[in-house]
Design a protein around this motif. Structure first.
Motif, PDB file in Angstrom:
ATOM      1  N   ALA A 114       0.824  -1.152  -0.056  1.00 53.32           N
ATOM      2  CA  ALA A 114      -0.021  -0.055   0.125  1.00 53.32           C
ATOM      3  C   ALA A 114       0.814   1.270  -0.108  1.00 53.32           C
ATOM      4  O   ALA A 114       0.478   2.187  -0.808  1.00 53.32           O
ATOM      5  CB  ALA A 114      -0.863  -0.100   1.027  1.00 53.32           C
ATOM      6  N   LEU A 115       1.853   1.288   0.771  1.00 50.70           N
ATOM      7  CA  LEU A 115       2.691   2.339   1.090  1.00 50.70           C
ATOM      8  C   LEU A 115       3.570   2.920  -0.425  1.00 50.70           C
ATOM      9  O   LEU A 115       3.460   3.899  -0.874  1.00 50.70           O
ATOM     10  CB  LEU A 115       3.824   2.355   1.960  1.00 50.70           C
ATOM     11  CG  LEU A 115       3.090   2.345   3.404  1.00 50.70           C
ATOM     12  CD1 LEU A 115       4.209   1.919   4.567  1.00 50.70           C
ATOM     13  CD2 LEU A 115       2.453   3.731   3.913  1.00 50.70           C
ATOM     14  N   GLN A 116       3.895   1.716  -0.940  1.00 52.60           N
ATOM     15  CA  GLN A 116       4.509   1.767  -2.458  1.00 52.60           C
ATOM     16  C   GLN A 116       3.476   2.436  -3.446  1.00 52.60           C
ATOM     17  O   GLN A 116       3.859   3.262  -4.199  1.00 52.60           O
ATOM     18  CB  GLN A 116       5.265   0.488  -2.783  1.00 52.60           C
ATOM     19  CG  GLN A 116       6.219   0.191  -1.724  1.00 52.60           C
ATOM     20  CD  GLN A 116       7.099  -1.096  -2.214  1.00 52.60           C
ATOM     21  OE1 GLN A 116       8.521  -1.086  -1.961  1.00 52.60           O
ATOM     22  NE2 GLN A 116       6.328  -1.997  -2.690  1.00 52.60           N
ATOM     23  N   GLN A 117       2.200   1.848  -3.407  1.00 51.17           N
ATOM     24  CA  GLN A 117       1.318   2.565  -4.150  1.00 51.17           C
ATOM     25  C   GLN A 117       0.861   3.778  -3.950  1.00 51.17           C
ATOM     26  O   GLN A 117       0.515   4.609  -4.861  1.00 51.17           O
ATOM     27  CB  GLN A 117      -0.184   1.661  -4.014  1.00 51.17           C
ATOM     28  CG  GLN A 117       0.024   0.162  -4.631  1.00 51.17           C
ATOM     29  CD  GLN A 117      -1.233  -0.445  -4.713  1.00 51.17           C
ATOM     30  OE1 GLN A 117      -1.591  -1.708  -4.400  1.00 51.17           O
ATOM     31  NE2 GLN A 117      -2.553   0.283  -5.040  1.00 51.17           N
ATOM     32  N   LEU A 118       1.073   4.333  -2.815  1.00 49.37           N
ATOM     33  CA  LEU A 118       0.806   5.693  -2.385  1.00 49.37           C
ATOM     34  C   LEU A 118       2.074   6.576  -2.677  1.00 49.37           C
ATOM     35  O   LEU A 118       2.067   7.572  -2.498  1.00 49.37           O
ATOM     36  CB  LEU A 118       0.445   5.814  -1.023  1.00 49.37           C
ATOM     37  CG  LEU A 118      -0.682   5.245  -0.613  1.00 49.37           C
ATOM     38  CD1 LEU A 118      -0.980   5.211   0.944  1.00 49.37           C
ATOM     39  CD2 LEU A 118      -1.913   5.770  -1.258  1.00 49.37           C
ATOM     40  N   GLY A 119       3.302   5.984  -3.355  1.00 48.03           N
ATOM     41  CA  GLY A 119       4.195   6.912  -3.659  1.00 48.03           C
ATOM     42  C   GLY A 119       5.350   6.983  -2.218  1.00 48.03           C
ATOM     43  O   GLY A 119       6.080   7.836  -2.500  1.00 48.03           O
ATOM     44  N   LEU A 120       5.263   6.248  -1.506  1.00 46.06           N
ATOM     45  CA  LEU A 120       6.038   6.018  -0.525  1.00 46.06           C
ATOM     46  C   LEU A 120       6.849   4.822  -0.316  1.00 46.06           C
ATOM     47  O   LEU A 120       7.359   4.612   0.618  1.00 46.06           O
ATOM     48  CB  LEU A 120       5.314   6.093   0.813  1.00 46.06           C
ATOM     49  CG  LEU A 120       4.598   7.462   1.207  1.00 46.06           C
ATOM     50  CD1 LEU A 120       3.432   7.215   2.332  1.00 46.06           C
ATOM     51  CD2 LEU A 120       5.381   8.621   1.527  1.00 46.06           C
ATOM     52  N   GLY A 121       7.439   4.528  -1.696  1.00 47.88           N
ATOM     53  CA  GLY A 121       8.391   3.275  -1.670  1.00 47.88           C
ATOM     54  C   GLY A 121       9.659   3.897  -2.391  1.00 47.88           C
ATOM     55  O   GLY A 121       9.833   5.249  -2.741  1.00 47.88           O
ATOM     56  N   PRO A 122      10.509   3.112  -2.456  1.00 52.36           N
ATOM     57  CA  PRO A 122      10.756   1.548  -1.834  1.00 52.36           C
ATOM     58  C   PRO A 122      10.380   1.679  -0.459  1.00 52.36           C
ATOM     59  O   PRO A 122      10.759   2.632   0.354  1.00 52.36           O
ATOM     60  CB  PRO A 122      12.200   1.110  -2.251  1.00 52.36           C
ATOM     61  CG  PRO A 122      12.581   2.226  -3.404  1.00 52.36           C
ATOM     62  CD  PRO A 122      12.146   3.566  -3.068  1.00 52.36           C
TER      63      PRO A 122
END
Length: 210
Positions: free
Chosen positions: A19-27
């Motif tokens: 979810a975090l990666q989908q929200l642009g908070l990845g890697p």
């Protein structure tokens, strides 16, 4: 580093990572990163346990981190990253005990049978999990009590405005509101059930979550 997960393994950490990666908070750093490069990351976490943390080396190139080993060091991480937000994934204690007992703790209790190359990673896992107050040999009641204690300890250590208590079944709403981002139109990810855990472990890329 913008977001840390304070939830222990099998609380939805892989779903949160996705979810975090989908929200642009990845890697987003996860135990899977350790498994994919143990020669580098196992010594780094052994150093953390020994009080010699090099967070910049561990989290190089990352924006967020969830799951063990991260979840054992939320006080240190809050001190090192005072403006970061923390997400405490949790679930019903009894269902968590059943899940972790049939996955992570089963693997750790049988670690003597694991290949030699896996032993350093397993030893590190034991030390990191012990830092959270857990022991695979605990009874079900002891594990449930310790799970509750971990939740209370995180709540006491992290300022309320920087902490979200979150169950993955709640979906995008609470997480996106807490992070101040738009809610995706897609369904909230749900990954890494027990069967997937054992398949990933067999493949050498185990993750530790639901």
């Amino acid at each position: 580093m913008q977001v840390f997960g304070a939830g222990v393994g099998r609380t939805g950490t892989m779903s949160l990572r996705t979810a975090l990666q989908q929200l642009g908070l990845g890697p987003c750093y996860h135990m899977e990163v350790v498994l994919n490069n143990p020669a580098v990351h196992v010594p780094l976490w052994n150093a953390v346990v020994a009080g010699q943390a090099d967070w910049s080396a561990i989290y190089q190139g990352q924006q967020s981190a969830v799951d063990w080993p991260t979840a054992s060091f939320y006080p240190e991480l809050h001190a090192a990253f005072p403006h970061a937000k923390f997400v405490l994934t949790h679930r019903d204690p009894d269902s968590w005990v059943a899940s972790i007992s049939e996955t992570i703790f089963t693997a750790l209790l049988s670690r003597d049978d694991a290949p030699a190359e896996a032993q350093p990673w397993l030893d590190m896992c034991m030390k990191v999990i012990a830092r959270s107050g857990f022991d695979p040999a605990m009874s079900k009641d002891e594990l449930a009590a310790r799970f509750f204690a971990h939740t209370e300890a995180v709540k006491a250590a992290i300022p309320a405005k920087q902490l979200l208590l979150f169950q993955v079944k709640e979906g995008w709403g609470p997480l996106c509101e807490f992070l101040g981002v738009e809610t995706p139109a897609t369904e909230f990810p749900r990954t890494n059930d027990r069967a997937q855990f054992w398949q990933l472990l067999e493949d050498g890329g185990a993750t530790v979550e639901e």
